[in-house]
Design a protein around this motif. Sequence first.
Motif: not given
Length: 274
Positions: A65-70, A89-97
């Motif tokens: 979800g691009a909320l953290m880095h490895p 910008e990347l998160r805007a194209h990922i749906g999260l529920v």
Amino acid sequence: MAANGKDTTGSAAPVVAALDAVSVRRYTTGQVILDDIDWTVRSGEHWALLGANGAGKTTMLRLIGALMHPTTGSVEVLGHRLGRVDVRELRAHIGLVSSAQKIPQDATGHTVVLTGHTGTVQPLWRKYDDEVRERAHALLAELEIKELADRAFGVCSGGQRARILVARALMADPSLLLLDEPFNALDLPSREDLIDAMHRLATTRSSLATITVTHHLEELSPAIGHVLLLKEGRVLTSGGAEDVLTAERMTECFGRPIEVSRHEGRWLARSGRR
């Protein structure tokens, strides 16, 4: 495209997420949360991510979800490598529920869905033209909850709230939808309504890829075709659902005898006799 994520010519579908030799460690304690993870998710695939509490499932979802880095290794999502892209910008194209999402309780169902367009908690009214507003109504109808458009989110049932959040996540027309324990605290009818909704989405949106984190096989829709079992931060096994969801592998993953059965495309797991 077929349900297994392959197109009709037999060539592989596009990759939407890829983890290569990924590890995550806590800087403060050095604790290993994920260790040497390799995983590829393709367009049109529907994955379940299973494992005991503390196995690292939420961390896996946060990475994708691009909320953290490895800590080490690489994560690519929608063709972009984390660390080389603006994650906002990347998160805007990922749906999260997620049932943990903070949603204003007095906001109407339509307003909650609208906020998915801007990825905000509070509505940004100037950003929502007539086309955007109509799209929110269309998504509520697609999830079969159009009657909730003017109802306050806080008075909706758990199942209704879950479907509103799915509609919200779809506002960005994502290629990847992440569901973090979306069935948490739902009663049986609400659970079944959400499962039916996810099955319809898989049928009508052939290029959408989904990853569902859950503790119960009964919560998996018949659309789930792939499963990854995570144990103590490492991939125990992954692949087609029929190959992974066996008594032997589930027993190894959860550390106690487990019996697995399937009926009309739905899975069931229960503790076996010792």
